[in-house]
Enzyme design. Structure first.
Site, short mmCIF file in Angstrom:
data_model
loop_
_atom_site.label_atom_id
_atom_site.label_comp_id
_atom_site.label_asym_id
_atom_site.label_seq_id
_atom_site.Cartn_x
_atom_site.Cartn_y
_atom_site.Cartn_z
N VAL A 63 0.86 -1.20 0.00
CA VAL A 63 0.00 0.00 0.00
C VAL A 63 0.89 1.25 0.00
CG1 VAL A 63 -1.56 1.36 1.47
CG2 VAL A 63 -2.02 -1.08 1.08
N SER A 111 -14.14 -7.38 9.56
CA SER A 111 -13.52 -6.09 9.24
C SER A 111 -14.03 -5.54 7.92
CB SER A 111 -12.00 -6.24 9.16
OG SER A 111 -11.52 -6.83 10.35
N ILE A 168 -6.31 -16.11 8.30
CA ILE A 168 -5.75 -17.45 8.08
C ILE A 168 -6.85 -18.45 7.75
CG2 ILE A 168 -3.74 -17.08 9.57
CD1 ILE A 168 -5.18 -19.07 11.57
N ASP A 169 -8.11 -18.10 8.09
CA ASP A 169 -9.21 -19.07 7.92
C ASP A 169 -9.64 -19.28 6.45
OD1 ASP A 169 -9.15 -19.26 10.62
OD2 ASP A 169 -11.03 -18.21 10.99
N ARG A 196 3.30 -37.11 13.49
CA ARG A 196 3.31 -38.46 12.94
C ARG A 196 4.46 -39.28 13.54
NH1 ARG A 196 3.19 -37.26 8.15
NH2 ARG A 196 0.96 -37.41 7.78
N ARG A 247 -0.17 -44.47 18.47
CA ARG A 247 -1.28 -43.70 19.04
C ARG A 247 -2.14 -43.04 17.96
NH1 ARG A 247 2.26 -40.86 23.80
NH2 ARG A 247 1.70 -42.31 25.44
N ARG A 257 -4.65 -39.24 21.88
CA ARG A 257 -4.09 -38.01 22.40
C ARG A 257 -4.68 -36.83 21.63
NH1 ARG A 257 -2.76 -40.92 25.82
NH2 ARG A 257 -0.71 -41.19 26.82
N HIS A 299 -3.32 -20.37 18.57
CA HIS A 299 -2.86 -19.14 17.93
C HIS A 299 -1.50 -19.22 17.26
CE1 HIS A 299 -6.21 -17.73 20.33
NE2 HIS A 299 -6.25 -16.68 19.54
#
Ligand code: F6P
Length: 322
Positions: free
Chosen positions: A22, A104, A125-126, A153, A161, A246, A252
């Protein structure tokens, strides 16, 4: 011409690259940029700083946002928005670039109704914003989750597990879908298949048992927070399988880190185009990236219409689980 810029809502890697674009695009056009701190709150409380090219040096690779951010619910009140517009007028600021997510962009639309020209830049990020294939920060978050899945992994396999990994995504399962596929998760829970439904739990248990019978030493299940809690899934699974379960909640940390090359590129393109649109007297639009091209999307669409997960990837997730 003077343009204000804010970053608003949840931060996402690449916001700094967008601010930089910008500022530098504006410098090319002899336009002044004023950065306001903490999103919409800064517009109301008059916390600002002029930004020249030097002020945005060395930030392209930094996560977070130099302008900081906030979730400022007050801004949904008309009199609060009026105050922001008055403040901007008193500083001879003609227009605003909002870098942020769906909430926003909604607030940005409301601001245009008070007469202020605004262009939105999608950053979350979603990846849950209608009108763009990618929002800034999504690619980095997916890469972060993929890196974690590899580490998990290792230990899951060593101990034989099952891990239930919860990722961000309040309204949308894009991180789970993309990171799950790229990271080789064994089962991807998507919000359109709520895990509270016994059938789905049964489905996951079937996958765990089938993998165990096939000699696989781990099962990694990925779930977006919007589809339910990883702890609830684990409780449900414990009732139906003897395998050790587990839980890992990534939280975050998914929002942090240096932006990926794609997020830097996207942020640079969108940030620079936002200035270009304001210079052309355009307003009430979000600049997005759709099918490999820049697009202009009415701000009102970004929060009233729902994005969709890529159906091809959803299919793939179903076919590659097991
Ligand atoms: O930025 C979107 C998001 O990452 C969501 O997935 C998550 O639910 C939310 O932010 C949490 O944000 P905060 O704790 O900052 O309000």
């Amino acid at each position: 011409m003077r343009i204000a810029v804010i970053t608003s809502g949840g931060d996402s890697p690449g916001m700094n690259a967008a601010i930089r674009a910008v500022v530098r695009e504006a410098a090319n056009r002899d336009i002044e940029i004023v950065g306001f701190f903490e999103g919409y709150r800064g517009l109301v409380e008059q916390q600002y700083q002029k930004l020249d090219s030097a002020a945005v040096s060395e930030i392209i690779d930094r996560g977070g946002t130099i302008l900081r951010t906030s979730r400022y619910e007050e801004f949904y009140k008309e009199q609060v928005r009026e105050k922001a517009v008055k403040n901007l007028n008193s500083l001879n600021i003609d227009s605003l670039v909002v870098i942020g997510g769906e909430g926003s962009l909604h607030a940005a639309h409301l601001l245009t109704l008070s007469g202020l020209p605004v262009i939105g830049v999608p950053a979350s990020i979603d990846n849950d914003i209608y009108g763009t294939d990618f929002s800034i920060g999504f690619d980095t978050a997916v890469n972060t989750v993929v890196a974690v899945l590899s580490k998990i992994r290792d230990t899951a396999s060593a101990h034989e597990r099952v891990f239930v990994v919860e990722v961000m995504g309040r309204r949308f399962g894009a991180i789970a879908l993309h990171a799950g596929l790229a990271g080789g998760a064994d089962y991807i829970c998507l919000p359109d298949t709520p895990v509270e439904t016994p059938y789905i739990l049964e489905d996951i248990i079937n996958v765990i048992e089938a993998r165990y019978r096939a000699g696989k030493r781990h099962t990694i299940i990925i779930i977006p927070e919007g589809a339910g809690s990883a702890y609830d899934v684990a409780t449900g699974l414990r009732a139906g399988t003897e395998q050790e379960i587990r839980v890992l909640i990534l939280g975050h940390m998914q929002r942090g880190g240096s932006p990926s090359a794609w997020d830097r590129l996207l942020a640079s393109l969108l940030g620079s185009t936002a200035v270009e649109l304001l210079a052309e007297n355009k307003t009430n639009l979000m600049v997005g990236w759709k099918n490999g091209q820049l697009v202009e999307v009415p701000l009102a669409e970004t929060f009233t219409l729902q994005p969709a997960l890529n159906p091809k990837l959803v299919q793939l997730a179903k076919r590659l689980s097991i």
